[in-house]
Enzyme design. Structure first.
Site, PDB file in Angstrom:
ATOM      1  N   CYS A 184       0.834  -1.209   0.000  1.00  0.00           N
ATOM      2  CA  CYS A 184       0.000   0.000   0.000  1.00  0.00           C
ATOM      3  C   CYS A 184       0.871   1.262   0.000  1.00  0.00           C
ATOM      4  CB  CYS A 184      -0.976  -0.043   1.176  1.00  0.00           C
ATOM      5  SG  CYS A 184      -2.386   1.077   0.970  1.00  0.00           S
ATOM      6  N   HIS A 193      -3.401  -5.384   1.082  1.00  0.00           N
ATOM      7  CA  HIS A 193      -3.167  -5.779   2.473  1.00  0.00           C
ATOM      8  C   HIS A 193      -3.580  -7.239   2.652  1.00  0.00           C
ATOM      9  CE1 HIS A 193      -2.373  -1.743   4.053  1.00  0.00           C
ATOM     10  NE2 HIS A 193      -3.374  -1.309   3.307  1.00  0.00           N
TER      11      HIS A 193
END
Length: 502
Positions: free
Chosen positions: A335, A441
């Site tokens: 991310c 994630h």
């Protein structure tokens, strides 16, 4: 409004056991065949989860939903605050970001937030037989009592009973309980129906005189004394444990993994599977700590990517990473950490701060621009075998980010999934296979993906470790402990609307 279906767990301190108690109650009552649901009116956390209705909530409520056999939903945590400075936070209502606010501005906004809280709670009461509510911090925080929506302000608004839990492992447990009760108003004191003492170790007989004194002093029962569960793991709401020193004393034969503990690290639960793997030696490296020798460096997610990138530069991480790569090490960015791997990050609208652009680490050929609005997506994908030289292992994760990346490096994606029969991709892998980045994630959570990534990073895999299985076993261990050590006779007397037959 009176709620006979709602029970609230409040704590004398942060980390007293509120999250674990609600998790346990969800599983205990579910196993008795009841339809139960977790709820937290207001959460402040940088660890969040994507919900079935396309929003985000605190990670603790997602774990509690798992314990209750439910998919996470935004009604389980209608107000989420994600700090982006020491005095401000992104305010998320019903799963969607509405604004960035300083603390004083949010205080004025609480009346609006309370409407969202009551709306969600009302919907849950219509759908479930019982609602188990987690408070935040302590109800005795005097400076936060005005317009409170997280603790007694909510309990008073819906007129529900409250259990007060305290952590005896911290010391001063009787002072915590009696002092907290004394600082509540008369009506708030009356709605506290009993106490739970958490993390006790030793001879329970030596505690009995104190329990008797507490009950006589307050007129309220001790509903249970829960034991300290050694080696217990439950996904953390926000706390990050950083090693006090980073050195080269890794266990021989283990894969050495380090993660920089950046100031606004988000979703650090990404690394639970690594921390708990028996063949991984894991370190969070804090400010001003030397980086130990490593096989794999992972750059984590960030709530303030440019500010955290500047922190990494000030701490000398670009030079550390370049040296690591020269010696054949591997790097993963997740991310915000993925965005840092590129050439440039732009934030012209001030989404995450007042710095409009910054050069990235330049390790992959792409750039990122932050836009208003946030991608909130659950993904079922797979590692791209042709680019990673790994097996096409399944990856089940989620995206939470406010940017889009573009550039030549994305032609070598890290993961892919099918959408209406067409392959779609995410992330990037360097041509030499030493650098991997993705918005996803949960990259390490699935057993096969974890094994593939560790082998890619240089581990001779000897242990078949399944993080998902461990997660289930730990929730059940917690539930079994609460079943065994709660005094259900006292519980049933204090909480007849939540009667549980033995």
């Amino acid at each position: 409004m009176t709620s006979r279906k709602t029970l609230m767990v409040q704590g004398t301190t942060s980390d007293a056991g509120k999250s674990t108690m609600v998790t346990a109650l969800c599983r205990v009552f579910k196993q008795r065949g009841l339809q139960v649901v977790p709820f937290k009116p207001q959460n402040m956390a940088l660890n969040s989860a994507v919900t079935s209705d396309g929003g985000e909530i605190g990670r603790a409520q997602a774990v509690q939903a798992f314990a209750a056999g439910l998919e996470p939903h935004t009604d389980m945590n209608p107000v989420l605050l994600k700090p982006n400075s020491d005095t401000g936070a992104q305010v998320i209502i019903h799963g969607k970001a509405v604004n960035n606010m300083e603390a004083a501005a949010y205080h004025d906004y609480k009346t609006v937030a309370m409407d969202a809280v009551l709306e969600s709670h009302s919907r849950l009461c219509e759908q479930y037989q019982a609602v188990f509510v987690e408070g935040a911090g302590s109800p005795a925080e005097i400076n936060l009592r005005d317009r409170d929506i997280a603790n007694m302000g909510f309990a008073e608004a819906i007129d529900c009973p409250v259990i007060l839990i305290a952590d005896i492992d911290k010391g001063g447990v009787f002072a915590h309980l009696v002092g907290t009760l004394a600082l509540l108003s008369e009506s708030e004191q009356q709605r506290v129906v009993g106490f739970v003492i958490n993390r006790f170790r030793g001879d329970i007989g030596l505690l009995q005189s104190g329990l008797d004194w507490l009950e006589e002093r307050t007129g309220k029962p001790v509903l249970g004394v829960l034991p300290y569960l050694h080696g217990f793991h439950l996904e953390a709401e926000d706390a990050l444990t950083v090693n006090t020193q980073a050195d080269d004393q890794f266990d021989q034969g283990k894969l050495r993994v380090v993660v920089p503990a950046i100031p606004r690290i988000s979703n650090h639960t990404d690394f639970d599977a690594l921390r708990l793997h028996p063949q991984v030696e894991f370190h969070f490296v804090g400010p001003d700590q030397a980086m130990p020798a490593a096989d794999l460096i992972v750059l984590p997610g960030s709530k303030s990517v440019i500010a955290d990138l500047m922190f990494l530069r000030a701490q000398g991480w670009p030079e550390r990473i370049e040296r690591h790569l020269r010696y054949g090490g591997k790097v993963i960015g997740i991310c915000g950490g993925y965005q840092m791997l590129g050439k440039m990050i732009r934030d012209p609208d001030g989404i995450e701060g007042n710095i409009d652009s910054a050069e990235g680490l330049g390790l992959l050929d792409f750039e990122t621009q932050l836009y208003p609005g946030k991608a909130l997506i659950n993904r079922s994908a797979e590692l791209v075998a042709s680019n990673t030289h790994m097996a096409a292992a399944p990856v089940t994760g989620y995206e939470i980010h406010a940017g889009k990346s573009y550039g030549g490096a994305l032609k070598r994606p890290a993961v892919r999934w099918k959408n209406q029969g067409e392959w779609q991709t995410d992330g990037a892998v360097s041509e030499d296979q030493h650098i991997l980045g993705t918005y996803l994630h949960g990259l390490f959570d699935e057993r096969e993906a974890l094994a593939s990534l560790l082998q890619w990073a240089g581990l001779k895999l000897e242990t078949d470790f399944d993080y998902q299985d461990l997660r289930e076993r730990e929730v059940q261990r917690l539930s079994d402990s609460v079943e065994q050590w709660m005094d259900w006779d006292k519980w049933n007397q204090a909480l007849p609307d939540f009667r549980l037959e033995s």
